[in-house]
Design an enzyme around this catalytic site. Structure first.
Site, PDB file in Angstrom:
ATOM      1  N   ASN A  13      10.134  89.181  22.590  1.00 64.13           N
ATOM      2  CA  ASN A  13      11.140  88.329  23.232  1.00 64.13           C
ATOM      3  C   ASN A  13      11.957  87.727  22.099  1.00 64.13           C
ATOM      4  O   ASN A  13      11.393  87.146  21.184  1.00 64.13           O
ATOM      5  CB  ASN A  13      10.407  87.248  24.043  1.00 64.13           C
ATOM      6  N   GLY A  14      13.293  87.899  22.158  1.00 62.12           N
ATOM      7  CA  GLY A  14      14.147  87.383  21.086  1.00 62.12           C
ATOM      8  C   GLY A  14      15.076  88.477  20.589  1.00 62.12           C
ATOM      9  O   GLY A  14      15.197  89.525  21.233  1.00 62.12           O
ATOM     10  N   CYS A  27      12.969  87.220  28.853  1.00 59.70           N
ATOM     11  CA  CYS A  27      11.885  88.183  28.789  1.00 59.70           C
ATOM     12  C   CYS A  27      10.558  87.427  28.940  1.00 59.70           C
ATOM     13  O   CYS A  27      10.373  86.358  28.367  1.00 59.70           O
ATOM     14  CB  CYS A  27      11.820  88.980  27.499  1.00 59.70           C
ATOM     15  N   HIS A  32      49.517  72.959  35.627  1.00 56.54           N
ATOM     16  CA  HIS A  32      49.924  73.492  34.318  1.00 56.54           C
ATOM     17  C   HIS A  32      49.611  74.980  34.183  1.00 56.54           C
ATOM     18  O   HIS A  32      49.424  75.471  33.076  1.00 56.54           O
ATOM     19  CB  HIS A  32      49.252  72.694  33.193  1.00 56.54           C
ATOM     20  N   LYS A  69      27.633  77.571  40.541  1.00 53.75           N
ATOM     21  CA  LYS A  69      26.590  77.979  41.485  1.00 53.75           C
ATOM     22  C   LYS A  69      27.081  79.121  42.361  1.00 53.75           C
ATOM     23  O   LYS A  69      26.365  80.060  42.667  1.00 53.75           O
ATOM     24  CB  LYS A  69      26.194  76.764  42.330  1.00 53.75           C
ATOM     25  N   TRP A 102      14.752  91.066  30.127  1.00 57.19           N
ATOM     26  CA  TRP A 102      16.169  90.735  30.335  1.00 57.19           C
ATOM     27  C   TRP A 102      16.884  91.411  29.162  1.00 57.19           C
ATOM     28  O   TRP A 102      16.731  91.013  28.013  1.00 57.19           O
ATOM     29  CB  TRP A 102      16.383  89.223  30.301  1.00 57.19           C
ATOM     30  N   ARG A 159      12.150  84.864  33.968  1.00 61.20           N
ATOM     31  CA  ARG A 159      12.677  84.991  32.608  1.00 61.20           C
ATOM     32  C   ARG A 159      13.465  86.276  32.387  1.00 61.20           C
ATOM     33  O   ARG A 159      14.091  86.462  31.341  1.00 61.20           O
ATOM     34  CB  ARG A 159      11.529  84.960  31.590  1.00 61.20           C
ATOM     35  N   GLU A 167      27.100  82.342  40.467  1.00 59.17           N
ATOM     36  CA  GLU A 167      25.756  82.849  40.183  1.00 59.17           C
ATOM     37  C   GLU A 167      25.087  83.445  41.407  1.00 59.17           C
ATOM     38  O   GLU A 167      24.563  84.552  41.351  1.00 59.17           O
ATOM     39  CB  GLU A 167      24.859  81.705  39.689  1.00 59.17           C
ATOM     40  N   LYS A 183      16.165  82.690  33.750  1.00 57.56           N
ATOM     41  CA  LYS A 183      16.050  81.230  33.794  1.00 57.56           C
ATOM     42  C   LYS A 183      16.077  80.596  32.406  1.00 57.56           C
ATOM     43  O   LYS A 183      16.658  79.551  32.208  1.00 57.56           O
ATOM     44  CB  LYS A 183      14.737  80.880  34.502  1.00 57.56           C
ATOM     45  N   GLU A 188      29.947  72.365  38.516  1.00 55.05           N
ATOM     46  CA  GLU A 188      28.616  72.779  38.966  1.00 55.05           C
ATOM     47  C   GLU A 188      28.726  73.611  40.260  1.00 55.05           C
ATOM     48  O   GLU A 188      28.087  74.660  40.384  1.00 55.05           O
ATOM     49  CB  GLU A 188      27.733  71.535  39.178  1.00 55.05           C
TER      50      GLU A 188
HETATM   51  C1  F6R Z   1      23.003  77.451  36.073  1.00 57.50           C
HETATM   52  C2  F6R Z   1      21.912  77.537  35.148  1.00 57.50           C
HETATM   53  C3  F6R Z   1      22.232  77.709  33.711  1.00 57.50           C
HETATM   54  C4  F6R Z   1      21.423  76.711  32.860  1.00 57.50           C
HETATM   55  C5  F6R Z   1      21.685  76.971  31.378  1.00 57.50           C
HETATM   56  C6  F6R Z   1      20.956  75.988  30.498  1.00 57.50           C
HETATM   57  O1  F6R Z   1      22.577  77.409  37.378  1.00 57.50           O
HETATM   58  O2  F6R Z   1      20.773  77.467  35.521  1.00 57.50           O
HETATM   59  O3  F6R Z   1      23.588  77.579  33.476  1.00 57.50           O
HETATM   60  O4  F6R Z   1      21.793  75.422  33.223  1.00 57.50           O
HETATM   61  O5  F6R Z   1      21.271  78.264  31.050  1.00 57.50           O
HETATM   62  O6  F6R Z   1      19.588  76.097  30.638  1.00 57.50           O
HETATM   63  P1  F6R Z   1      18.637  74.938  30.184  1.00 57.50           P
HETATM   64  O7  F6R Z   1      18.933  73.751  31.014  1.00 57.50           O
HETATM   65  O8  F6R Z   1      17.260  75.480  30.432  1.00 57.50           O
HETATM   66  O9  F6R Z   1      18.903  74.694  28.739  1.00 57.50           O
END
Ligand code: F6R
Length: 616
Positions: free
Chosen positions: A103-104, A2, A508, A489, A77, A30, A492, A611, A485
């Site tokens: 926010n929270g 948010c 397994h 990606k 969000w 956010r 996402e 983010k 990773e």
């Molecule tokens: C994946 C991604 C998320 C962040 C995770 C941790 O592409 O961006 O999985 O890596 O939310 O966020 P931070 O690094 O800000 O603690």
């Protein structure tokens, strides 16, 4: 998560609605499921809110034209309540004099709401937030000032909040409060005060900032700030600082080239960001290394991509002579380690430094077990840095695309540097080897550049992979972190169901799903796992899988048994191979981007994500 942005100013020609909308757009990373603005307008609250993204809501200037002298906006969000109009912020009390953004999460909101309903309050949303304006309304009715009403209200709320409160009858100030959710204040002394959940909201307007700490409330007047401690009731001296970074990151242009999306622009920044990371002074790592080597237990914790970076980092630190490090997802930390062993050290890895689960893990370790906290953080001044004994700042710079990419690359690089510095300080490797590893690590910058220059095969494979709904990613050793990773990606930004397994584990269970045409992506550098990976590829192939492999430039064996390969131009020596995880992972980040584009999706703002994940 948010985004909050508020303004109070004496500037006569200020179009407050437009400026709040512009600030909210800079915070849209956010959260972006709904947005709203509330302004105080001649003794009334003018409220506008809707579901959808800000640009769409404001298409005909709906937000910009909100009449009013000062106020606040929010981009959401969703946590409590669907992302629909009546759950969007701001929320008001029964008298419609008070508006609030939050926010929270208020953990005890159900009990508070029940009590408020019994006392006759009418709720218009499903959110936890709405308890704030009703509680404040009650305290004001009892004769409290707006500031004291906010203080009494936050004392009743358990959980996390960054809140901004405006009152139609209090045109001379607004009130903000914070606990475990970020809230920063920007100031043009004597003229304007801003409040926001992150600095970029006001960065084009002022560089003078103040960070509000937990359990603090502030009164914001035009160009003036007073901060009070909620529990002590005392006033705190304010300490503004100058923000050092600029808004260049907010452009999709890099070195004169205009990119269509932030994600691809930021992927093009990776070579430079790795270069900057390897150039940090070695002595910056010494306290970190000392902490790691002198602790009896070392944990590393993070979420998402940062956790995968942590997995790669733990592997490197141990390999270069550091201790065994236990990697734990931050959201599992307090349950898995209820009792923190004596003399523990926690390495917390985070791009935003605001991830609620990471902060919870760190606070638990610090408060319950007296652990030392060393953080690897991208956002200078973020909450995590304030809970840490040592901070190593990654050089990724502002990352705007929601999915991490350059942050991951610099995190892995930073952790590898720590491993090599330990080797140097504690003589766990011969100096010649340390030098060779360092040179190879520095060369990963140029390898990622070469990958960007030869994207043809990645684009071609992206076209083939768009047609699948399920994909496996398999790898061994440190490459497993790259596979995780790559798989994340793709989930996402391309909405493809992916699973990543340690390749040895695939037989397994997961292998049961393999049938003719099932796509499996292998990460297969020529390291000590190579011959075993060849075996795993054969197992998949013989059951009909279509094998895509990421291999080194000169690879022959894996190439001969794969259907398609992406070649990573690494030198043929153990130092280059053992520092090549970033280029391997980077090629998969690039692949995910192109699959997203081919599917016509928005890689910068994937659905349901944000983010900064500031809720637990
Ligand atoms: C994946 C991604 C998320 C962040 C995770 C941790 O592409 O961006 O999985 O890596 O939310 O966020 P931070 O690094 O800000 O603690």
């Amino acid at each position: 998560m948010c985004g909050i942005f508020g303004i109070i100013s004496t500037k006569p020609d200020l179009v407050v609605g437009r400026q709040i909308r512009e600030g909210l757009e800079r915070l849209e990373y956010r959260g972006y499921d709904s947005a709203g603005i509330a302004l105080v307008n001649n003794g009334k609250i003018e409220l506008r809110k809707k579901s959808g993204r800000i640009a769409v809501i404001n298409k005909h200037g709906w937000f910009d034209s909100t009449p009013g002298q000062f106020g606040v906006g929010h981009t959401r969000w969703a946590t409590h309540g669907k992302p629909i109009q009546f759950n969007a912020h701001p929320h008001m009390d029964c008298t419609e004099k008070i508006a609030i953004v939050h926010n929270g999460i208020v953990e005890n909101y159900q009990d508070l709401k029940k009590e408020l309903l019994l006392r006759g309050h009418k709720f218009k949303s499903d959110t936890d937030t709405e308890i704030f304006p009703h509680l404040i309304e009650e305290f004001i009715a009892k004769g409290f000032s707006l500031k004291d009403a906010v203080i009494e209200t936050v004392k009743k709320c358990h959980g996390a909040y960054g809140v901004v409160v405006i009152h139609a009858d209090t045109p001379e100030y607004m009130v903000v409060a914070r606990k475990e959710s970020p809230l920063v204040i920007g100031i043009i002394p004597g003229e304007t005060t801003y409040c926001a959940s992150d600095i970029p909201a006001f960065l084009p307007l002022t560089r003078e900032a103040i960070i509000l700490d937990d359990d603090e409330v502030a009164i914001l007047k035009p160009g003036e700030v007073e901060i009070f401690r909620v529990y002590e009731g005392t006033q705190k001296e304010i300490s503004p600082f100058e923000v050092s970074y600029t808004m260049d990151a907010a452009q999709k242009t890099l070195d004169g080239v205009q990119f269509p999306w932030y994600m691809i622009k930021e992927l093009h920044e990776v070579p430079q960001k790795i270069k900057e990371q390897v150039q940090i002074p070695q002595t910056d790592l010494d306290e970190f290394c000392k902490g790691i080597m002198e602790s009896d237990h070392v944990f590393i914790t993070a979420a998402g991509s940062s956790y995968y970076a942590a997995l790669a980092g733990k592997f490197q630190i141990t390999k270069f002579g550091g201790p065994y490090i236990e990697a734990i997802l931050c959201s599992e930390f307090i349950d898995l380690v209820p009792n923190i062993p004596k003399n523990s050290l926690i390495i917390a890895v985070s791009q935003s430094g605001e991830t609620a689960d990471t902060i919870e893990a760190v606070r638990h370790a610090r408060d319950k077990g007296d652990a030392k906290i060393c953080s690897i953080v991208n956002q200078i001044g973020s909450s995590l840095t304030r809970y840490s004994d040592q901070v190593l700042v990654t050089t990724a710079g502002p990352e705007i695309a929601v999915a991490s990419q350059k942050a991951f690359c610099t995190q892995v690089t930073a952790l590898t540097l720590i491993g090599l510095r330990i080797a140097e300080l504690y003589h766990t490797l011969p100096p010649m080897e340390i030098k060779a590893y360092r040179e190879s690590l520095a060369n990963t910058s140029s390898i990622t550049k070469q990958i960007l220059l030869k994207q043809g095969i990645i684009k071609e494979l992206a076209s083939k992979l768009t047609e699948y709904n399920n994909i496996y990613f398999l790898a061994r050793g440190i490459s497993y972190a790259a596979a995780l990773e790559g798989a994340l990606k793709l989930k996402e930004v391309a909405y493809i169901h992916t699973e990543s397994y340690a390749a040895g584990e695939s037989k397994h269970g997961p292998i049961a799903l393999i049938e003719e045409g099932f796509p499996v992506i292998f990460v297969a550098p020529p390291d000590q796992t190579y011959s075993r990976i060849v075996g795993n590829i054969m197992e998949m192939k013989s059951r009909g899988a279509i094998v895509y492999s990421v291999v080194s430039d000169e690879d022959e064996n894996v190439t001969s048994i794969s259907d398609y390969v992406i070649r990573i131009p690494i030198r043929k020596n153990k130092y280059a191979v053992e520092t090549s995880i970033v280029p391997f992972a980077f090629s998969l980040q690039l692949l995910a981007y192109y699959i997203s584009i081919k599917k016509g999706l928005d890689p910068d703002k994937p659905r349901n994500l944000a983010k900064s994940v500031t809720v637990k």
